[in-house]
Design an enzyme around this catalytic site. Structure first.
Site, mmCIF file in Angstrom:
data_model
loop_
_atom_site.group_PDB
_atom_site.id
_atom_site.type_symbol
_atom_site.label_atom_id
_atom_site.label_comp_id
_atom_site.label_asym_id
_atom_site.label_seq_id
_atom_site.Cartn_x
_atom_site.Cartn_y
_atom_site.Cartn_z
ATOM 1 N N ASP A 37 16.101 7.394 6.578
ATOM 2 C CA ASP A 37 14.808 7.424 5.894
ATOM 3 C C ASP A 37 14.951 7.157 4.405
ATOM 4 O O ASP A 37 14.005 6.683 3.767
ATOM 5 C CB ASP A 37 14.130 8.793 6.080
ATOM 6 C CG ASP A 37 13.428 8.912 7.417
ATOM 7 O OD1 ASP A 37 13.206 7.874 8.062
ATOM 8 O OD2 ASP A 37 13.094 10.043 7.808
ATOM 9 N N GLU A 94 11.204 4.594 17.980
ATOM 10 C CA GLU A 94 11.331 4.162 16.590
ATOM 11 C C GLU A 94 12.737 4.494 16.073
ATOM 12 O O GLU A 94 13.440 3.633 15.535
ATOM 13 C CB GLU A 94 10.275 4.884 15.748
ATOM 14 C CG GLU A 94 10.336 4.575 14.262
ATOM 15 C CD GLU A 94 9.394 5.446 13.450
ATOM 16 O OE1 GLU A 94 9.114 5.069 12.296
ATOM 17 O OE2 GLU A 94 8.945 6.500 13.943
ATOM 18 N N HIS A 95 13.140 5.754 16.219
ATOM 19 C CA HIS A 95 14.474 6.208 15.815
ATOM 20 C C HIS A 95 15.216 6.705 17.053
ATOM 21 O O HIS A 95 14.699 7.552 17.779
ATOM 22 C CB HIS A 95 14.399 7.372 14.818
ATOM 23 C CG HIS A 95 13.548 7.110 13.613
ATOM 24 N ND1 HIS A 95 12.275 7.638 13.474
ATOM 25 C CD2 HIS A 95 13.787 6.384 12.499
ATOM 26 C CE1 HIS A 95 11.775 7.244 12.316
ATOM 27 N NE2 HIS A 95 12.659 6.483 11.699
ATOM 28 N N ASN A 113 -3.595 5.938 5.963
ATOM 29 C CA ASN A 113 -4.343 6.726 6.954
ATOM 30 C C ASN A 113 -5.116 5.817 7.907
ATOM 31 O O ASN A 113 -4.955 4.591 7.905
ATOM 32 C CB ASN A 113 -5.271 7.723 6.244
ATOM 33 C CG ASN A 113 -6.342 7.019 5.404
ATOM 34 O OD1 ASN A 113 -6.620 5.830 5.571
ATOM 35 N ND2 ASN A 113 -6.952 7.763 4.493
ATOM 36 N N TYR A 164 0.855 -1.190 0.000
ATOM 37 C CA TYR A 164 0.000 0.000 0.000
ATOM 38 C C TYR A 164 0.893 1.242 0.000
ATOM 39 O O TYR A 164 1.795 1.374 0.826
ATOM 40 C CB TYR A 164 -0.926 0.031 1.219
ATOM 41 C CG TYR A 164 -1.955 1.142 1.103
ATOM 42 C CD1 TYR A 164 -3.232 0.874 0.630
ATOM 43 C CD2 TYR A 164 -1.630 2.464 1.400
ATOM 44 C CE1 TYR A 164 -4.165 1.887 0.462
ATOM 45 C CE2 TYR A 164 -2.554 3.491 1.235
ATOM 46 C CZ TYR A 164 -3.821 3.189 0.767
ATOM 47 O OH TYR A 164 -4.732 4.198 0.588
ATOM 48 N N HIS A 222 -2.785 -40.803 19.004
ATOM 49 C CA HIS A 222 -1.417 -40.311 18.877
ATOM 50 C C HIS A 222 -0.430 -41.406 19.296
ATOM 51 O O HIS A 222 0.544 -41.706 18.598
ATOM 52 C CB HIS A 222 -1.187 -39.083 19.778
ATOM 53 C CG HIS A 222 -1.700 -37.792 19.224
ATOM 54 N ND1 HIS A 222 -3.024 -37.529 19.074
ATOM 55 C CD2 HIS A 222 -1.024 -36.669 18.817
ATOM 56 C CE1 HIS A 222 -3.182 -36.288 18.600
ATOM 57 N NE2 HIS A 222 -1.968 -35.757 18.430
ATOM 58 N N GLN A 276 11.343 14.774 12.283
ATOM 59 C CA GLN A 276 10.206 13.886 12.560
ATOM 60 C C GLN A 276 8.944 14.684 12.846
ATOM 61 O O GLN A 276 7.847 14.291 12.450
ATOM 62 C CB GLN A 276 10.522 12.965 13.736
ATOM 63 C CG GLN A 276 11.662 12.005 13.460
ATOM 64 C CD GLN A 276 11.504 11.274 12.139
ATOM 65 O OE1 GLN A 276 10.610 10.465 11.960
ATOM 66 N NE2 GLN A 276 12.384 11.574 11.187
ATOM 67 N N HIS A 282 6.454 15.408 10.013
ATOM 68 C CA HIS A 282 5.600 14.365 9.428
ATOM 69 C C HIS A 282 4.123 14.678 9.657
ATOM 70 O O HIS A 282 3.326 14.681 8.732
ATOM 71 C CB HIS A 282 5.922 13.003 10.032
ATOM 72 C CG HIS A 282 7.042 12.296 9.348
ATOM 73 N ND1 HIS A 282 6.940 11.822 8.059
ATOM 74 C CD2 HIS A 282 8.296 11.976 9.766
ATOM 75 C CE1 HIS A 282 8.073 11.241 7.718
ATOM 76 N NE2 HIS A 282 8.918 11.325 8.733
ATOM 77 N N GLU A 309 -1.464 -37.619 28.004
ATOM 78 C CA GLU A 309 -2.450 -36.615 27.606
ATOM 79 C C GLU A 309 -3.766 -37.255 27.184
ATOM 80 O O GLU A 309 -4.657 -36.560 26.677
ATOM 81 C CB GLU A 309 -1.888 -35.757 26.460
ATOM 82 C CG GLU A 309 -0.690 -34.920 26.891
ATOM 83 C CD GLU A 309 -0.137 -34.054 25.765
ATOM 84 O OE1 GLU A 309 -0.643 -34.147 24.632
ATOM 85 O OE2 GLU A 309 0.803 -33.271 26.037
ATOM 86 N N GLN A 324 -10.839 0.005 0.810
ATOM 87 C CA GLN A 324 -11.234 -0.864 -0.306
ATOM 88 C C GLN A 324 -10.024 -1.521 -0.969
ATOM 89 O O GLN A 324 -10.097 -2.677 -1.407
ATOM 90 C CB GLN A 324 -12.058 -0.088 -1.334
ATOM 91 C CG GLN A 324 -11.371 1.082 -1.995
ATOM 92 C CD GLN A 324 -11.534 2.394 -1.232
ATOM 93 O OE1 GLN A 324 -11.752 2.398 -0.023
ATOM 94 N NE2 GLN A 324 -11.446 3.504 -1.948
#
Length: 435
Positions: free
Chosen positions: A367, A333-334, A220, A136, A426, A265, A268, A421, A197
């Site tokens: 990045d 994250e960074h 998003n 995506y 088995h 950052q 963003h 068991e 979708q």
């Protein structure tokens, strides 16, 4: 006149520091009921009506006049055309980045292995790429060619035969550099669809869109919610929160550099998080001055301001050892180790998506062109997860090949455990092979 910016100051010595830090870090990437219900309806429609639903949603959400699904398919030739439409500098930069990303990820490839026991029993692991991966990519004015490279190249290095990309083109806006990146990264098929979708189409397939095994890539809240709902039918990379940077600095780096690293950052989006930790209170003051001085020069100044005032912080600690403690608590994250001897502190870092060593290693390099993947765990999930990589596009199957003697010996123990068991079939299945 530009309003002064007020970035939160915290001190690890304060009694309620832990509570303030928890509040600062809290982030819930949970969809509201309205978004959730809408996404479920979209997924159901795509499952039931396939291409027709994709065409209808694209007309409605992307303001595109499309007659059929054929209008939403980009052939490989169109990707190659994009390579000729971008500037020479852009193409060269994409190719440099792609080569570095490919070279780094080649080293992540895992091979199948096996060993033979004394009685001839063979045990091992077979490594197999996924059949098909879905990528995506945000569309329209948003331009994320770097994300195309970071998601598609590891899949190709892993040996995935087919990478399918979905990218919306709202109001017909086609981003040439994104398509060029897809060409360079080896993307096989492209559909100009987006939103929940597109995620549903990748997960369940339609008459035109083939179903994939795993969906990766940012989007998003509708995309993230859809990925959460289709997980289980397909794999997903992660549900990513806002971007984050944590800079640990000994006070000796140029404060303008640190301010700009925090901005990198914060720009963003308004929910991004930029934090500086240092034992030097005077240095924190100088960085605050740099922030105030440089902010008016930024194109995305208001986004940066909102991010820094809402979720940013300058944190004073007692010493570098406590700075590392705070870094591990945040699990960013960074993580930039902007210090004299980053190697000395590296062994103590337990939780971070990517670690940028020394004063010259700006997070921005990671990045785009350094080579390691920029798809990283956010919101503290670096405590238990890792950057996207080749291993995300490979599966591992166990191999067990018993010799007659091995089957006989293993069967004895298996029989005892199975009967313990109360699983008699088995036990008897194993016992049949006992000599």
């Amino acid at each position: 006149m530009t309003a002064p910016i007020a970035v939160r100051r915290l001190n690890a010595a304060d009694q309620d520091f832990a509570r303030h830090l928890d509040h600062l870090l809290s982030w819930e990437s949970v969809s509201d009921d309205g978004v959730n219900q809408r996404v479920l309806e979209i997924i159901q429609a795509v499952r039931e009506r396939g291409d027709a639903a994709l065409v209808e949603y694209t007309q409605r959400f992307d303001a595109l006049e499309v007659a059929s699904m054929a209008d939403l398919i980009l052939p490989r030739e169109r990707l190659e055309l994009a390579l000729t439409r971008i500037s020479v500098e852009q193409r060269q930069a994409l190719e440099v980045a792609a080569e570095r990303v490919r070279s780094y990820h080649e080293k992540q490839k895992q091979d199948s292995w096996r060993y033979t026991e004394a009685d001839g029993t063979v045990l091992g692991q077979k490594v197999t790429p996924l059949d098909r991966a879905g990528l995506y990519v945000p569309g329209g004015k948003a331009s994320y060619p770097s994300s195309v490279l970071m998601n598609a190249i590891p899949a190709k290095v892993a040996g995935v035969p087919e990478v399918v990309m979905v990218v919306p083109t709202p109001r017909g806006e086609i981003n040439e550099i994104v398509l060029a990146a897809a060409a360079i990264a080896g993307v096989d098929r492209v559909f100009t669809i987006g939103g929940a979708q597109a995620v549903a189409a990748l997960a369940y397939g339609t008459e035109s869109v083939p179903p994939v095994d795993k969906i990766v890539g940012p989007g998003n809240i509708y995309v993230a919610t859809a990925k959460r709902h289709v997980f289980g039918k397909v794999g997903i990379d992660m549900i990513a929160g806002p971007s984050e940077i944590l800079v640990v600095c000994d006070g000796q780096t140029d404060p303008d550099w640190i301010a700009m690293d925090l901005f990198s950052q914060a720009e963003h989006d308004e929910d991004a998080q930029s934090i500086l930790v240092s034992p030097d209170a005077d240095f924190l003051d100088r960085v605050a001055e740099s922030i105030a001085k440089l902010l008016p020069t930024m194109e995305r100044a208001e986004i940066i301001r909102t991010s820094l005032e809402g979720r940013g912080a300058l944190i004073q600690v007692a010493d570098m050892a406590q700075a590392i403690e705070v870094a591990n608590r945040i699990a960013p994250e960074h993580l930039e180790l902007s210090v004299a001897d980053p190697e000395a502190w590296l062994p103590q870092i337990r939780h971070a998506g990517a670690i940028f060593m020394g004063r010259y290693t700006a997070e921005a390099l990671g990045d785009y062109v350094a080579g390691p993947n920029h798809v990283l765990p956010t919101s503290g999930t670096a405590r238990f997860s890792s950057p996207l990589g080749v291993y995300d596009f490979q599966k591992r199957s166990s191999i067990i090949f018993c010799s007659p003697d091995g089957a006989s010996e293993l069967g004895k123990s298996a029989s005892v455990l199975a009967r313990g068991e109360s699983l008699t079939a088995h036990a008897r299945s194993a016992e049949y092979r006992i000599k």
